[in-house]
Design a protein around this motif. Structure first.
Motif, PDB file in Angstrom:
ATOM      1  N   GLU A 171     -63.578 -19.256 -20.835  1.00 38.89           N
ATOM      2  CA  GLU A 171     -62.116 -19.244 -20.911  1.00 38.89           C
ATOM      3  C   GLU A 171     -61.582 -20.572 -21.448  1.00 38.89           C
ATOM      4  OE1 GLU A 171     -58.528 -17.353 -18.295  1.00 38.89           O
ATOM      5  OE2 GLU A 171     -60.001 -18.539 -17.198  1.00 38.89           O
ATOM      6  N   LYS A 172     -62.176 -21.688 -21.031  1.00 38.90           N
ATOM      7  CA  LYS A 172     -61.746 -22.989 -21.547  1.00 38.90           C
ATOM      8  C   LYS A 172     -61.997 -23.082 -23.046  1.00 38.90           C
ATOM      9  CE  LYS A 172     -62.071 -25.882 -17.464  1.00 38.90           C
ATOM     10  NZ  LYS A 172     -62.702 -27.037 -16.835  1.00 38.90           N
ATOM     11  N   VAL A 220     -60.045 -16.154 -13.452  1.00 37.75           N
ATOM     12  CA  VAL A 220     -61.396 -16.287 -12.911  1.00 37.75           C
ATOM     13  C   VAL A 220     -61.375 -16.176 -11.388  1.00 37.75           C
ATOM     14  CG1 VAL A 220     -63.365 -17.854 -12.658  1.00 37.75           C
ATOM     15  CG2 VAL A 220     -62.243 -17.611 -14.876  1.00 37.75           C
ATOM     16  N   ALA A 221     -60.414 -16.821 -10.744  1.00 36.10           N
ATOM     17  CA  ALA A 221     -60.306 -16.758  -9.284  1.00 36.10           C
ATOM     18  C   ALA A 221     -60.090 -15.325  -8.815  1.00 36.10           C
ATOM     19  CB  ALA A 221     -59.172 -17.656  -8.787  1.00 36.10           C
ATOM     20  N   TYR A 231     -52.765 -17.931  -6.001  1.00 36.34           N
ATOM     21  CA  TYR A 231     -53.490 -18.956  -6.749  1.00 36.34           C
ATOM     22  C   TYR A 231     -52.499 -19.959  -7.282  1.00 36.34           C
ATOM     23  CZ  TYR A 231     -56.308 -21.289 -10.233  1.00 36.34           C
ATOM     24  OH  TYR A 231     -56.957 -22.253 -10.956  1.00 36.34           O
ATOM     25  N   ARG A 232     -52.818 -21.205  -7.100  1.00 36.92           N
ATOM     26  CA  ARG A 232     -51.961 -22.261  -7.647  1.00 36.92           C
ATOM     27  C   ARG A 232     -52.847 -23.421  -8.088  1.00 36.92           C
ATOM     28  NH1 ARG A 232     -46.447 -24.501  -7.015  1.00 36.92           N
ATOM     29  NH2 ARG A 232     -46.691 -26.715  -7.342  1.00 36.92           N
ATOM     30  N   GLU A 247     -62.484  -5.284  -4.955  1.00 38.09           N
ATOM     31  CA  GLU A 247     -63.431  -6.354  -4.602  1.00 38.09           C
ATOM     32  C   GLU A 247     -63.667  -7.271  -5.781  1.00 38.09           C
ATOM     33  OE1 GLU A 247     -67.118  -4.982  -3.025  1.00 38.09           O
ATOM     34  OE2 GLU A 247     -66.158  -3.853  -1.420  1.00 38.09           O
ATOM     35  N   GLY A 248     -64.026  -8.493  -5.447  1.00 33.89           N
ATOM     36  CA  GLY A 248     -64.377  -9.455  -6.472  1.00 33.89           C
ATOM     37  C   GLY A 248     -65.847  -9.320  -6.836  1.00 33.89           C
ATOM     38  N   VAL A 249     -66.377 -10.324  -7.515  1.00 35.26           N
ATOM     39  CA  VAL A 249     -67.755 -10.325  -7.940  1.00 35.26           C
ATOM     40  C   VAL A 249     -68.666 -10.225  -6.728  1.00 35.26           C
ATOM     41  CG1 VAL A 249     -69.539 -11.681  -9.103  1.00 35.26           C
ATOM     42  CG2 VAL A 249     -67.208 -11.670  -9.993  1.00 35.26           C
TER      43      VAL A 249
END
Length: 188
Positions: free
Chosen positions: A2-3, A14-15, A25-26, A185-187
């Motif tokens: 992504e960067k 990503v989070a 998210y912050r 769910e996440g990863v």
């Protein structure tokens, strides 16, 4: 990745993918990020959200970020005010979600959408769709980078107490719409 692609991503995408569920998210600084799972969110309110693809925007996310950065350098006070309004409206949206307040969520989404338009990253075609959704009593804003030229803005996030109103708008513009599954769910 992504960067490399975007230059200066927030890390929010990503989070969300890693943690899953609904998160707050912050990005505080380059090295400090707040990631907090949110409990007690009424998924019913979020299930009335749809995504409307308006086409692939010209330019990259990095181009859009550079555009907003230049705007900030040229008009720091006005741009900072818009950033502050987006932050306050995002918090209002969270409170609306916690209260199962669809009207409050719509108001927060529309307010954020107005700020993004004032930043100059909402092409007219997307703005027309957004205005039509608002006219029917819904909320809509671009999601992601938007567009700084051309007509496509990528994805519009829309919510309406009667999702059939959103379907009618997408049909008028001959665009698809996608329902979204939230809180997955996440990863693993």
């Amino acid at each position: 990745v992504e960067k490399k692609k975007h230059g200066f991503p927030s890390g929010g995408d990503v989070a969300a993918a890693v943690y899953g569920g609904i998160i707050w998210y912050r990005r505080e600084t380059k090295f400090l990020k707040i990631i907090s799972p949110l409990a007690d969110i009424d998924m019913g309110v979020l299930r009335s959200c749809v995504l409307i693809p308006t086409g692939r925007p010209t330019g990259s996310t990095g181009d859009a970020v550079s555009f907003v950065r230049r705007r900030y350098q040229e008009q720091p006070a006005e741009t900072r005010l818009l950033f502050d309004q987006i932050e306050a409206l995002t918090r209002d949206g969270l409170i609306a979600l916690k209260r199962s307040d669809t009207a409050g969520l719509i108001q927060a989404i529309n307010g954020c959408g107005d700020c993004l338009a004032q930043l100059g990253i909402v092409p007219q075609f997307a703005q027309n769709i957004i205005e039509e959704i608002r006219h029917t009593g819904g909320g809509a804003k671009i999601s992601g980078k938007g567009g700084i030229s051309g007509s496509a803005a990528g994805i519009i996030l829309a919510v309406h107490p009667d999702p059939q109103q959103l379907v009618a708008v997408t049909e008028k513009y001959d665009l698809p719409h996608w329902t979204i599954e939230v809180g997955v769910e996440g990863v693993q």
